[in-house]
Design an enzyme around this catalytic site. Structure first.
Site, PDB file in Angstrom:
ATOM      1  CE  LYS A 186      -3.296  -9.511   3.061  1.00 48.16           C
ATOM      2  NZ  LYS A 186      -4.352 -10.503   2.922  1.00 48.16           N
ATOM      3  CB  ILE A 187       0.328  -2.053   1.181  1.00 43.33           C
ATOM      4  CG1 ILE A 187      -0.191  -1.171   2.319  1.00 43.33           C
ATOM      5  CG2 ILE A 187       0.777  -1.254  -0.018  1.00 43.33           C
ATOM      6  CD1 ILE A 187      -0.887   0.090   1.934  1.00 43.33           C
TER       7      ILE A 187
END
Ligand code: E4P
Length: 216
Positions: free
Chosen positions: A87-88
């Site tokens: 998750k960015i």
């Protein structure tokens, strides 16, 4: 539409998984902290436990905000289990990292999305999932579901392959509206998933069927 649970609580993940309808898990540093899990090693060990419960995708969030730091964290997280999705955050360095991770075959979930423009950037970079935060948008007196609708239309027109993951769900109604608006995935607290079961006519009807059966 896939169902993810939005928590780092292992008991809740097991309860949702036992329903037989769970497709994955999302977490974030706040959800981890809520379970008392902080610090790199503890967090990574907790992801291992979650991945052992659930077959589907498990989103694990980076905490670096620079490209090099995000890439380093992403590579470590991706090694935890094959179902980890990194998750960015939706920032410039994040979009650069998503593109490199795409080229290297590492799947990503672009988080903290609040506009259609951001959704286009994430799709261009090759994000696997895009997380618009519909509850937080509603909290600011805007319309979170309208954003899902807009992104779904753009992705359909442009043939983008990124999946829309409706996040920041606050109620069972949000789940129904996300499905109608074209979300590919919803990630929800257990309470909202369980809320979908509720209808007073189901309870009244079942009570009557059982009472009538006993009469016979
Ligand atoms: C999940 O991916 C998001 O981090 C989460 O849904 C945010 O939810 P919140 O707005 O309730 O914190």
């Amino acid at each position: 539409m896939k169902f993810f649970i939005d928590t780092a609580n292992l008991e809740q993940i097991e309860e949702a998984n036992n329903l037989g309808i769970l497709d994955g898990v999302t977490t974030n540093p706040s959800l981890m902290a809520k379970e008392g899990i902080t610090g790199g090693e503890a967090v990574n060990a907790h992801y291992e436990k979650i991945c052992a419960i659930v077959d589907g995708d498990v989103s694990a969030e980076v905490i670096s905000t620079d490209y090099v730091g995000m890439m380093k964290e992403a590579e470590t997280l991706a090694e935890i289990a094959p179902n980890i999705v990194v998750k960015i955050p939706m920032i410039k360095e994040g979009v650069k990292a998503i593109k490199t991770l795409y080229d290297r075959g590492i799947r990503t979930n672009c988080t903290l999305v609040f506009s259609a423009g951001q959704a286009i950037l994430a799709a261009k970079a090759g994000a696997t999932y895009l997380s618009p935060f519909i509850g937080r948008i509603d909290d600011t007196n805007w319309d979170g579901i309208q954003l899902i609708r807009e992104i779904a239309e753009i992705y359909a027109i442009q043939l983008y392959e990124t999946q829309i993951l409706a996040a920041s769900i606050r109620s069972p109604r949000h789940i129904v509206e996300s499905a109608l608006a074209g979300a590919d995935v919803v990630t929800c607290p257990l309470k909202s998933i369980l809320g979908l079961f509720n209808h007073p006519l189901t309870d009244i009807g079942l009570e009557k069927f059982l009472a009538d059966y006993k009469k016979g």
